[in-house]
Design a protein around this motif. Structure first.
Motif, PDB file in Angstrom:
ATOM      1  N   SER A   1       0.845  -1.190   0.000  1.00 39.52           N
ATOM      2  CA  SER A   1       0.000   0.000   0.000  1.00 39.52           C
ATOM      3  C   SER A   1       0.881   1.240   0.000  1.00 39.52           C
ATOM      4  CB  SER A   1      -0.902   0.004   1.232  1.00 39.52           C
ATOM      5  OG  SER A   1      -0.130   0.194   2.410  1.00 39.52           O
ATOM      6  N   TRP A   2       0.319   2.358  -0.418  1.00 35.51           N
ATOM      7  CA  TRP A   2       1.108   3.592  -0.478  1.00 35.51           C
ATOM      8  C   TRP A   2       1.659   3.937   0.901  1.00 35.51           C
ATOM      9  CZ3 TRP A   2       1.043   8.563   1.589  1.00 35.51           C
ATOM     10  CH2 TRP A   2       1.881   9.481   0.962  1.00 35.51           C
ATOM     11  N   GLY A   3       0.840   3.774   1.938  1.00 32.34           N
ATOM     12  CA  GLY A   3       1.283   4.109   3.283  1.00 32.34           C
ATOM     13  C   GLY A   3       2.448   3.253   3.740  1.00 32.34           C
ATOM     14  N   ASP A   4       2.344   1.932   3.537  1.00 34.53           N
ATOM     15  CA  ASP A   4       3.430   1.040   3.922  1.00 34.53           C
ATOM     16  C   ASP A   4       4.692   1.318   3.122  1.00 34.53           C
ATOM     17  OD1 ASP A   4       1.804  -0.136   5.758  1.00 34.53           O
ATOM     18  OD2 ASP A   4       1.502  -2.000   4.659  1.00 34.53           O
ATOM     19  N   PHE A   5       4.506   1.593   1.845  1.00 31.41           N
ATOM     20  CA  PHE A   5       5.648   1.897   0.980  1.00 31.41           C
ATOM     21  C   PHE A   5       6.385   3.133   1.474  1.00 31.41           C
ATOM     22  CE2 PHE A   5       7.051   4.540  -2.659  1.00 31.41           C
ATOM     23  CZ  PHE A   5       8.121   3.764  -3.091  1.00 31.41           C
ATOM     24  N   ILE A   6       5.637   4.205   1.778  1.00 33.17           N
ATOM     25  CA  ILE A   6       6.248   5.452   2.221  1.00 33.17           C
ATOM     26  C   ILE A   6       6.936   5.270   3.574  1.00 33.17           C
ATOM     27  CG2 ILE A   6       5.743   7.796   3.053  1.00 33.17           C
ATOM     28  CD1 ILE A   6       5.941   7.547   0.028  1.00 33.17           C
ATOM     29  N   ILE A   7       6.310   4.527   4.470  1.00 35.09           N
ATOM     30  CA  ILE A   7       6.933   4.281   5.779  1.00 35.09           C
ATOM     31  C   ILE A   7       8.259   3.556   5.607  1.00 35.09           C
ATOM     32  CG2 ILE A   7       6.725   2.943   7.912  1.00 35.09           C
ATOM     33  CD1 ILE A   7       3.723   3.577   7.858  1.00 35.09           C
ATOM     34  N   ARG A   8       8.268   2.530   4.780  1.00 33.45           N
ATOM     35  CA  ARG A   8       9.502   1.768   4.569  1.00 33.45           C
ATOM     36  C   ARG A   8      10.592   2.627   3.941  1.00 33.45           C
ATOM     37  NH1 ARG A   8       8.767  -4.536   3.208  1.00 33.45           N
ATOM     38  NH2 ARG A   8       7.178  -5.053   4.742  1.00 33.45           N
ATOM     39  N   ARG A   9      10.226   3.421   2.967  1.00 39.79           N
ATOM     40  CA  ARG A   9      11.228   4.264   2.304  1.00 39.79           C
ATOM     41  C   ARG A   9      11.715   5.375   3.231  1.00 39.79           C
ATOM     42  NH1 ARG A   9      13.414   0.955  -0.025  1.00 39.79           N
ATOM     43  NH2 ARG A   9      14.804   2.608  -0.698  1.00 39.79           N
ATOM     44  N   ALA A  10      10.818   5.928   4.054  1.00 39.66           N
ATOM     45  CA  ALA A  10      11.221   6.985   4.982  1.00 39.66           C
ATOM     46  C   ALA A  10      12.219   6.453   6.007  1.00 39.66           C
ATOM     47  CB  ALA A  10       9.996   7.566   5.682  1.00 39.66           C
ATOM     48  N   PHE A  11      11.956   5.247   6.544  1.00 43.09           N
ATOM     49  CA  PHE A  11      12.873   4.660   7.515  1.00 43.09           C
ATOM     50  C   PHE A  11      14.187   4.238   6.860  1.00 43.09           C
ATOM     51  CE2 PHE A  11       9.305   4.606  10.362  1.00 43.09           C
ATOM     52  CZ  PHE A  11       9.869   4.629  11.628  1.00 43.09           C
ATOM     53  N   ARG A  12      14.164   4.050   5.557  1.00 48.53           N
ATOM     54  CA  ARG A  12      15.414   3.728   4.845  1.00 48.53           C
ATOM     55  C   ARG A  12      16.213   4.981   4.567  1.00 48.53           C
ATOM     56  NH1 ARG A  12      19.602   2.620   4.088  1.00 48.53           N
ATOM     57  NH2 ARG A  12      20.615   1.345   2.499  1.00 48.53           N
ATOM     58  N   LEU A  13      15.529   6.073   4.264  1.00 42.77           N
ATOM     59  CA  LEU A  13      16.197   7.269   3.768  1.00 42.77           C
ATOM     60  C   LEU A  13      16.594   8.240   4.877  1.00 42.77           C
ATOM     61  CD1 LEU A  13      16.851   8.180   0.836  1.00 42.77           C
ATOM     62  CD2 LEU A  13      14.806   9.616   0.932  1.00 42.77           C
ATOM     63  N   PHE A  14      15.694   8.497   5.829  1.00 40.84           N
ATOM     64  CA  PHE A  14      15.884   9.614   6.751  1.00 40.84           C
ATOM     65  C   PHE A  14      16.871   9.391   7.895  1.00 40.84           C
ATOM     66  CE2 PHE A  14      12.172  11.298   4.648  1.00 40.84           C
ATOM     67  CZ  PHE A  14      12.358  12.675   4.712  1.00 40.84           C
ATOM     68  N   PRO A  15      16.877   8.259   8.596  1.00 43.60           N
ATOM     69  CA  PRO A  15      17.727   8.166   9.792  1.00 43.60           C
ATOM     70  C   PRO A  15      19.197   8.493   9.557  1.00 43.60           C
ATOM     71  CG  PRO A  15      16.150   6.373   9.766  1.00 43.60           C
ATOM     72  CD  PRO A  15      16.037   7.046   8.431  1.00 43.60           C
ATOM     73  N   ALA A  16      19.837   7.808   8.618  1.00 41.16           N
ATOM     74  CA  ALA A  16      21.253   8.075   8.346  1.00 41.16           C
ATOM     75  C   ALA A  16      21.436   9.480   7.785  1.00 41.16           C
ATOM     76  CB  ALA A  16      21.804   7.040   7.372  1.00 41.16           C
ATOM     77  N   TYR A  17      20.497   9.890   6.951  1.00 40.57           N
ATOM     78  CA  TYR A  17      20.585  11.222   6.349  1.00 40.57           C
ATOM     79  C   TYR A  17      20.532  12.315   7.411  1.00 40.57           C
ATOM     80  CZ  TYR A  17      18.678  15.559   4.420  1.00 40.57           C
ATOM     81  OH  TYR A  17      18.431  16.880   4.131  1.00 40.57           O
ATOM     82  N   LEU A  18      19.596  12.229   8.359  1.00 38.29           N
ATOM     83  CA  LEU A  18      19.444  13.283   9.366  1.00 38.29           C
ATOM     84  C   LEU A  18      20.670  13.371  10.270  1.00 38.29           C
ATOM     85  CD1 LEU A  18      15.681  12.872  10.354  1.00 38.29           C
ATOM     86  CD2 LEU A  18      16.729  14.696   8.983  1.00 38.29           C
ATOM     87  N   ILE A  19      21.286  12.239  10.553  1.00 35.02           N
ATOM     88  CA  ILE A  19      22.525  12.260  11.337  1.00 35.02           C
ATOM     89  C   ILE A  19      23.619  13.003  10.577  1.00 35.02           C
ATOM     90  CG2 ILE A  19      24.405  10.816  12.228  1.00 35.02           C
ATOM     91  CD1 ILE A  19      22.278   8.708  12.890  1.00 35.02           C
TER      92      ILE A  19
END
Length: 384
Positions: free
Chosen positions: A102-120
């Motif tokens: 689903s769009w929601g699950d897809f976005i959640i998975r991609r956000a957790f892949r992209l943001f944590p290392a990036y924000l650090i």
């Protein structure tokens, strides 16, 4: 070598290779079907592309006189080809996730892949802006693109809060440079392609729906031509319209990942020549995909242990490498006050590479992998 070969010549060679491959495939009806969701060679390719981007940045910071538009500098000082391959990879590998969740699950998975290392890495990049400026201004030898780097670093401080707010959300690519100066490169220059990725994730589902309306080549080329025209109009690299055509081609490679449909690949390549040298990334990517079908040498190279290790840490490496370069350069120039240009170049290149590898491996182990597992845990286990 690259500048001595004409685009039509490369195009002709690519078509010849692809047509030969098609004839071969038609003569091999029993060839094994390859699982397009488990192409290890693409992981290895991602790793080497991240390393290529590091090379283009470190050689200029090491004050090597390489121009990105001439001679060997077209390879060693120009990372646009590597980033274009990254975009194709995203268009390819994201297609499965975007179409099975689903769009929601897809976005959640991609956000957790992209943001944590990036924000650090963003936080560290923000903290060392002043240090980075001091390093560049203290470097005693001529440096290529010095004015560009100083401009985006000074603009980062001058418009601190607008830049920071947009970068935290990874939406800085949506703001025109005419509205907010250096919006694409502020704080963390390489993040221009990360906002591009995030923008694509937000609309990937809609693009998939459009794509699957028809498998007819004419329909696909019509969509591609429209996207190419958009890229000619919207030229800010961090805005999705400038590279959506390349994401789309990556998706089409995934969509037609079948031994009887490889003939479409050179057609996409020929149409994309309208974008100039950027289209060469399609040729490289296509060769890796083709090699994966036939257990070729390229496949084996990109699946060796070194390649797969680089692929595993590639995202963290991409995020952290400029931090490593700036910090290493600062110690060498400002703290140790090296006065040998050759020694500085050797130490900056070697030490920043080790620093980047260590930090990215640490990021992968302590941040990326735990966040990936957590995202899988909180999203639906069943595909839609």
């Amino acid at each position: 070598m690259l500048q001595k070969r004409s685009i039509p010549g490369i195009c002709s060679e690519a078509i010849s290779i692809s047509m030969s491959a098609l004839i071969y495939n038609m003569k091999q009806p029993g060839i094994a079907v390859v699982n397009k969701e488990k192409l290890l060679a693409l992981d290895g390719l991602r790793g080497w592309m991240a390393l290529w981007v590091w090379v283009t940045h470190v050689v200029t910071m090491a004050t090597l006189p390489l121009v990105k538009t001439h001679g060997i500098g077209m390879v060693l000082a120009n990372g646009q080809y590597a980033v274009c391959v990254f975009i194709l990879l995203s268009g390819f590998v994201i297609s499965n996730s975007a179409t099975t969740h689903s769009w929601g699950d897809f976005i959640i998975r991609r956000a957790f892949r992209l943001f944590p290392a990036y924000l650090i890495c963003l936080a560290i990049s923000v903290a060392i802006v002043g240090l980075s400026i001091e390093l560049i201004e203290a470097t005693p030898w001529p440096m290529m693109r010095i004015d560009d780097r100083l401009k985006y670093l000074h603009d980062s401080l001058e418009h601190f809060w607008p830049h920071l707010g947009l970068h935290v959300l990874l939406l800085h690519g949506l703001v025109p440079d005419s509205v907010l100066s250096s919006t694409s490169y502020a704080f963390m220059g390489q993040a221009w392609s990360l906002t591009l990725e995030w923008q694509y994730y937000l609309i990937a589902g809609l693009l998939m729906k459009l794509s699957f309306k028809s498998k007819h080549l004419g329909f696909e080329l019509a969509v591609l031509i429209v996207l190419l025209m958009m890229a000619k109009v919207f030229t800010q690299p961090s805005f999705i319209a400038s590279y959506l055509w390349l994401f789309y081609i990556g998706h089409l490679f995934w969509k037609h990942f079948d031994q009887h449909e490889l003939w479409r690949y050179p057609v996409y390549f020929v149409i994309s020549l309208a974008m100039g040298p950027k289209a060469l990334a399609i040729l490289l990517f296509g060769l890796i995909v083709y090699s994966s079908f036939h257990d070729g040498r390229l496949k084996h190279f990109f699946e060796n242990r070194v390649s797969l290790f680089l692929g595993k840490i590639s995202y963290g490496f991409y995020c952290v490498h400029m931090i490593s370069i700036f910090l290493t350069g600062y110690v060498l120039i400002v703290v140790l006050k090296l006065d040998s240009r050759v020694l500085y170049a050797v130490l900056l290149i070697s030490l920043s590479l080790v620093f980047s590898l260590v930090l990215s491996a640490l990021l992968n182990r302590t941040v990326e992998q735990p966040m990936i597992r957590y995202a899988r845990k909180i999203t639906a286990s069943k595909p839609r």
